[in-house]
Design a protein around this motif. Structure first.
Motif, PDB file in Angstrom:
ATOM      1  N   THR A 173     -14.559  36.872 -16.747  1.00  0.00           N
ATOM      2  CA  THR A 173     -15.612  37.895 -16.826  1.00  0.00           C
ATOM      3  C   THR A 173     -15.134  39.187 -16.192  1.00  0.00           C
ATOM      4  O   THR A 173     -15.346  40.284 -16.737  1.00  0.00           O
ATOM      5  CB  THR A 173     -16.885  37.403 -16.117  1.00  0.00           C
ATOM      6  N   GLN A 174     -14.479  39.067 -15.046  1.00  0.00           N
ATOM      7  CA  GLN A 174     -13.952  40.257 -14.374  1.00  0.00           C
ATOM      8  C   GLN A 174     -12.976  41.020 -15.265  1.00  0.00           C
ATOM      9  O   GLN A 174     -13.045  42.248 -15.370  1.00  0.00           O
ATOM     10  CB  GLN A 174     -13.253  39.852 -13.072  1.00  0.00           C
ATOM     11  N   ARG A 221     -12.757  40.966 -18.585  1.00  0.00           N
ATOM     12  CA  ARG A 221     -13.472  41.573 -19.719  1.00  0.00           C
ATOM     13  C   ARG A 221     -14.221  42.819 -19.273  1.00  0.00           C
ATOM     14  O   ARG A 221     -14.205  43.840 -19.977  1.00  0.00           O
ATOM     15  CB  ARG A 221     -14.436  40.557 -20.334  1.00  0.00           C
ATOM     16  N   TRP A 222     -14.870  42.739 -18.134  1.00  0.00           N
ATOM     17  CA  TRP A 222     -15.627  43.890 -17.645  1.00  0.00           C
ATOM     18  C   TRP A 222     -14.705  45.061 -17.323  1.00  0.00           C
ATOM     19  O   TRP A 222     -15.052  46.218 -17.562  1.00  0.00           O
ATOM     20  CB  TRP A 222     -16.414  43.498 -16.399  1.00  0.00           C
ATOM     21  N   SER A 223     -13.533  44.776 -16.788  1.00  0.00           N
ATOM     22  CA  SER A 223     -12.597  45.839 -16.467  1.00  0.00           C
ATOM     23  C   SER A 223     -12.145  46.589 -17.713  1.00  0.00           C
ATOM     24  O   SER A 223     -11.869  47.797 -17.668  1.00  0.00           O
ATOM     25  CB  SER A 223     -11.381  45.257 -15.732  1.00  0.00           C
ATOM     26  N   ASP A 269     -14.044  47.021 -20.318  1.00  0.00           N
ATOM     27  CA  ASP A 269     -15.231  47.619 -20.927  1.00  0.00           C
ATOM     28  C   ASP A 269     -15.543  48.926 -20.198  1.00  0.00           C
ATOM     29  O   ASP A 269     -15.935  48.924 -19.034  1.00  0.00           O
ATOM     30  CB  ASP A 269     -16.415  46.647 -20.833  1.00  0.00           C
ATOM     31  N   ILE A 316     -19.224  49.213 -18.659  1.00  0.00           N
ATOM     32  CA  ILE A 316     -19.449  48.414 -17.451  1.00  0.00           C
ATOM     33  C   ILE A 316     -18.625  48.962 -16.297  1.00  0.00           C
ATOM     34  O   ILE A 316     -19.114  49.070 -15.158  1.00  0.00           O
ATOM     35  CB  ILE A 316     -19.112  46.932 -17.707  1.00  0.00           C
ATOM     36  N   SER A 317     -17.367  49.314 -16.573  1.00  0.00           N
ATOM     37  CA  SER A 317     -16.519  49.865 -15.517  1.00  0.00           C
ATOM     38  C   SER A 317     -17.122  51.136 -14.933  1.00  0.00           C
ATOM     39  O   SER A 317     -17.119  51.339 -13.710  1.00  0.00           O
ATOM     40  CB  SER A 317     -15.116  50.155 -16.054  1.00  0.00           C
ATOM     41  N   PHE A 324     -12.244  48.514 -11.326  1.00  0.00           N
ATOM     42  CA  PHE A 324     -13.074  49.266 -12.269  1.00  0.00           C
ATOM     43  C   PHE A 324     -12.915  50.770 -12.065  1.00  0.00           C
ATOM     44  O   PHE A 324     -12.737  51.509 -13.028  1.00  0.00           O
ATOM     45  CB  PHE A 324     -14.543  48.859 -12.102  1.00  0.00           C
ATOM     46  N   MET A 345     -21.491  39.312 -11.341  1.00  0.00           N
ATOM     47  CA  MET A 345     -20.656  38.970 -12.486  1.00  0.00           C
ATOM     48  C   MET A 345     -21.062  37.631 -13.102  1.00  0.00           C
ATOM     49  O   MET A 345     -20.896  37.419 -14.303  1.00  0.00           O
ATOM     50  CB  MET A 345     -19.183  38.935 -12.069  1.00  0.00           C
TER      51      MET A 345
END
Length: 342
Positions: free
Chosen positions: A93-94, A96-98, A100, A103-104, A231, A329
């Motif tokens: 998840t971390q 993928r979020w990074s 995005d 989200i970042s 991020f 997260m």
């Protein structure tokens, strides 16, 4: 809640680290100078060490004690840790979020907003406690800093957010000298600089930021997050980007105020720093030990966490924030609550 343990700082350049059963040993010329049970430690930081036994490294990895190596001047060299706790789903998840941008940017706004608000709070103490030394530049800077969180919410992307963060840092450090009430001639900051620091304040701040980095990296690893994938700070080989993200909100209260206190209370002096031929300013051994002692005491101070509403030692703030970020997260919290302190 994790109980606050101790960090062992080894500052003797000829010290060798070993173990005897469950005990960490510090040896000099084969003579045991210090012994401590490993379960009393959360980390070991070595400055210019002579070596460490593989058996000790294994013990630290097995017991979750982070072992970090720095030069005698405080430059980070490396770190040994065991397996990262937590599950792979959290780290996926971390990652993928990074990747995005939306989200970042959202998380970056949280980190930077807290840093700006906490920085402003540090400067505002001068206005409150010493109004006689306040000038228009400080007043104007406080007004501009107060407006920046709203600007962050309108920032289009990570680049814009980093631009606002840089602007806020410039305003903050351009007024940093007003926090220095004693030893003004010896401790003056022209600008924030490092690698190497070229004045005593920057040398002190850089050293303390290194110590905070150690704490935040350990905290993130303890909840299963990858300290290198952030991020606000983008990926760079060897850089703990997520740790630098989370550190932003803690720097003013945990580090900057401590640095100012050490100077204003004359706990350190200009004699404790060495100016090299190239202009680099290096902290002497006795001053380093004084700062490390003050850092350990600082971590023991009890505060009421602004989000949890619970009393905790200040040294647990990195672990609480890492836990809150991990919970966000996992979907247990709608948003990440950064560390605001006034």
């Amino acid at each position: 809640m994790r109980r606050l343990l101790n960090t062992l700082y080894v500052t003797m350049p000829d010290a060798y680290l070993a173990c005897d059963g469950e005990n960490v040993l510090v040896k000099i010329e084969d003579e045991i100078r210090f012994r401590i049970p490993v379960h009393n430690l959360e980390g070991i930081v070595c400055f210019g060490f002579a070596g460490a036994s593989p058996k000790l490294m294994y013990l630290c990895c097995e017991r979750g004690v982070a072992l970090s190596f720095l030069t005698t001047y405080g430059k980070f060299m490396g770190r040994i840790t065991g397996n990262i706790s937590g599950n792979v789903l959290l780290r996926r998840t971390q990652y993928r979020w990074s990747d995005d941008e939306t989200i970042s940017s959202r998380l970056s706004r949280r980190f930077v907003a807290a840093k700006i608000i906490n920085s402003r709070a540090v400067l505002h103490r001068v206005l409150r406690d010493h109004p006689e030394i306040v000038d228009n530049n400080l007043r104007d800077s406080l007004v501009l800093l107060a407006r920046m969180p709203e600007r962050l919410e309108r920032a289009a992307d990570g680049s814009a957010i980093r631009g606002i963060e840089g602007e806020a840092a410039h305003l903050y450090f351009s007024n940093f000298n007003k926090l220095i009430l004693n030893q003004k001639d010896d401790f003056q900051m022209i600008n924030r600089n490092r690698r190497p620091p070229t004045d005593r304040i920057n040398a002190l701040l850089s050293f303390l930021y290194t110590l905070l980095t150690h704490e935040v990296v350990a905290a993130l690893e303890s909840v299963g997050l990858d300290p290198q994938v952030g991020f606000l700070h983008r990926d760079r080989p060897g850089r703990p980007s997520l740790a630098l993200d989370v550190m932003e909100e803690m720097r003013p209260h945990l580090v900057d105020r401590l640095a100012v206190t050490l100077i204003n209370r004359n706990q350190i002096s200009s004699d404790g720093f060495n100016v090299k031929e190239n202009g680099a300013v290096i902290m002497e051994d006795d001053t380093r030990k004084e700062v490390l002692t003050a850092w350990q005491k600082r971590k023991q101070e009890v505060i009421t966490h602004p989000y949890l509403g619970e009393k905790i030692p200040l040294g647990l703030v990195p672990y609480v924030q890492a836990l809150l970020l991990a919970r966000h997260m996992r979907g247990d919290m709608e948003d990440y609550p950064p560390f605001f302190w006034k």
